[in-house]
Design a protein around this motif. Structure first.
Motif, mmCIF file in Angstrom:
data_model
loop_
_atom_site.group_PDB
_atom_site.id
_atom_site.type_symbol
_atom_site.label_atom_id
_atom_site.label_comp_id
_atom_site.label_asym_id
_atom_site.label_seq_id
_atom_site.Cartn_x
_atom_site.Cartn_y
_atom_site.Cartn_z
ATOM 1 N N GLY A 299 -6.334 0.315 1.243
ATOM 2 C CA GLY A 299 -6.071 -0.446 2.357
ATOM 3 C C GLY A 299 -6.852 0.435 3.460
ATOM 4 N N PRO A 300 -5.896 0.636 4.729
ATOM 5 C CA PRO A 300 -6.334 1.626 5.657
ATOM 6 C C PRO A 300 -6.292 3.018 5.405
ATOM 7 C CG PRO A 300 -4.379 0.461 6.467
ATOM 8 C CD PRO A 300 -4.706 0.086 5.152
ATOM 9 N N HIS A 301 -5.585 3.289 4.567
ATOM 10 C CA HIS A 301 -5.153 4.709 4.103
ATOM 11 C C HIS A 301 -6.350 5.198 3.229
ATOM 12 C CE1 HIS A 301 -1.178 3.355 5.605
ATOM 13 N NE2 HIS A 301 -1.016 2.647 4.579
ATOM 14 N N GLN A 302 -6.279 6.692 3.462
ATOM 15 C CA GLN A 302 -7.442 7.397 2.504
ATOM 16 C C GLN A 302 -6.825 8.486 1.712
ATOM 17 O OE1 GLN A 302 -11.402 7.859 3.964
ATOM 18 N NE2 GLN A 302 -10.843 6.971 5.897
ATOM 19 N N ARG A 303 -7.156 8.906 0.606
ATOM 20 C CA ARG A 303 -6.851 10.080 -0.095
ATOM 21 C C ARG A 303 -7.948 10.839 -0.647
ATOM 22 N NH1 ARG A 303 -3.853 7.077 -5.320
ATOM 23 N NH2 ARG A 303 -5.691 5.819 -6.036
ATOM 24 N N GLU B 56 0.892 -1.373 -0.126
ATOM 25 C CA GLU B 56 -0.066 -0.103 0.064
ATOM 26 C C GLU B 56 0.767 1.282 0.040
ATOM 27 O OE1 GLU B 56 -1.991 -1.014 3.529
ATOM 28 O OE2 GLU B 56 -3.433 -2.437 2.617
ATOM 29 N N ALA B 57 2.122 1.172 0.943
ATOM 30 C CA ALA B 57 2.831 2.356 0.703
ATOM 31 C C ALA B 57 3.459 2.621 -0.761
ATOM 32 C CB ALA B 57 4.075 2.099 1.612
ATOM 33 N N GLU B 58 3.820 1.448 -1.492
ATOM 34 C CA GLU B 58 4.250 1.695 -2.596
ATOM 35 C C GLU B 58 3.188 2.449 -3.702
ATOM 36 O OE1 GLU B 58 6.800 1.428 -4.379
ATOM 37 O OE2 GLU B 58 8.346 0.673 -2.738
ATOM 38 N N THR B 59 1.761 2.055 -3.408
ATOM 39 C CA THR B 59 0.742 2.711 -4.226
ATOM 40 C C THR B 59 0.707 4.162 -3.953
ATOM 41 O OG1 THR B 59 -0.417 0.488 -4.086
ATOM 42 C CG2 THR B 59 -1.708 2.595 -4.705
ATOM 43 N N MET C 219 -2.857 8.759 6.141
ATOM 44 C CA MET C 219 -1.995 7.585 6.339
ATOM 45 C C MET C 219 -2.248 7.071 7.530
ATOM 46 S SD MET C 219 1.340 8.939 3.945
ATOM 47 C CE MET C 219 0.973 10.563 4.508
ATOM 48 N N PHE C 220 -2.836 5.833 7.948
ATOM 49 C CA PHE C 220 -3.142 5.162 8.852
ATOM 50 C C PHE C 220 -2.035 4.775 9.864
ATOM 51 C CE2 PHE C 220 -4.745 1.637 11.554
ATOM 52 C CZ PHE C 220 -6.199 2.180 11.919
ATOM 53 N N PRO C 221 -1.775 4.826 11.192
ATOM 54 C CA PRO C 221 -3.097 5.457 11.657
ATOM 55 C C PRO C 221 -3.173 7.196 11.805
ATOM 56 C CG PRO C 221 -1.485 4.771 13.210
ATOM 57 C CD PRO C 221 -0.947 4.478 11.951
#
Length: 278
Positions: free
Chosen positions: A137-141, A71-74, A171-173
């Motif tokens: 994933g748990p992150h939002q934009r 998810e970080a790479e995305t 970026m979670f959390p």
């Protein structure tokens, strides 16, 4: 082990309590009165190593030893478009906010409040209710429409798009990245208690100020957001919200269609706190 938020450069880490000393790779290298720990194997008492990953100009870490950072790479692909890694640190400030850390995150997960709470600062720059968001994933934009107009939305140039859209990443959390037209704010939330959080705000600009005119421009941006919209309005509203919640008088909270990100965030928190079985 390391107190405060200031940048520290040192050849080793020394515990302030008993002065056990560690190398920067986490190895225990020395301890006072080693004779009082007969048979102690220093190699078995190093600091805990967490998985880390560098992507998009940020260092990511996880408490999950099996983390793959996909998810970080995305998200990193977006950050590379903004040249996050190439930005210059203009200012940083740590705010001590008397509110639960999740209330700070809530403030950056919806645009419903912008025209109301920020009427005296940043509201004139934005369209009311023009926003969209997704999750990685748990992150939002999210993307919030600015008053610059819709003509810029057909452009493929990032600078032009940034004039029409403010991009925000949650970026979670507890990290928030706000991409304004010509600078970026990165906020790191550090909970201290159920009703207190330290918020460290970094303002990032494309390059160091070369003239007095440029310096004055960035100073205005810093005071508008960090001193005005964030500290004077968002954080103040969070503190008042904390007082309301602490009173015990509320039996429910009502969210509208512009606040779906808040529900998604709290669902992610609940999932993260639910013990894994099987």
């Amino acid at each position: 082990m390391v107190e405060g938020c200031a940048v520290v450069t040192a050849p080793r880490l020394v515990c302030p309590y008993h002065a056990w000393t560690y190398a920067l790779d986490g190895r225990l290298t020395g301890l006072p009165r080693a004779d009082t720990f007969p048979g102690l194997d220093k190699s078995e008492h190093g600091l805990k190593r967490l998985p880390t990953h560098e992507a998009g100009g940020l260092i990511w870490f996880s408490f999950d030893e099996s983390a793959d950072f996909g998810e970080a790479e995305t998200l990193a692909r977006d950050f590379e478009a903004f040249d996050l890694a190439g930005q210059h640190l203009f200012r940083r400030r740590t705010h001590d906010v008397r509110a639960n850390w999740k209330l700070i995150m809530d403030a950056f997960l919806e645009g419903y409040h912008i025209q109301r709470l920020h009427a005296g600062t940043i509201a004139p720059f934005f369209k009311d209710g023009v926003s969209t968001a997704d999750a990685i994933g748990p992150h939002q934009r999210s993307a919030v429409g600015r008053e610059a107009g819709h003509a810029a939305l057909s452009s493929s140039d990032w600078a032009t798009l940034r004039s029409a859209i403010t991009y925000t990443y949650q970026m979670f959390p507890g990290t928030v990245l706000v991409v304004s037209p010509d600078y970026i704010n990165l906020m790191v939330l550090m909970p201290q208690a159920a009703d207190r959080v330290l918020v460290e705000d970094f303002m990032l600009i494309p390059q160091a100020s070369a003239t007095e005119k440029a310096l004055a421009h960035w100073e205005r941006g810093w005071e508008l957001l960090d001193g005005g919209a964030f500290a004077g309005e968002d954080f103040r509203a969070c503190e008042l919200g904390q007082q309301g919640l602490a009173s015990g008088s509320l039996d429910r909270l009502t969210l509208g269609t512009l606040e779906r990100g808040i529900r998604s965030f709290h669902d992610a928190v609940d999932r993260a706190l639910t013990p894994r079985t099987g």
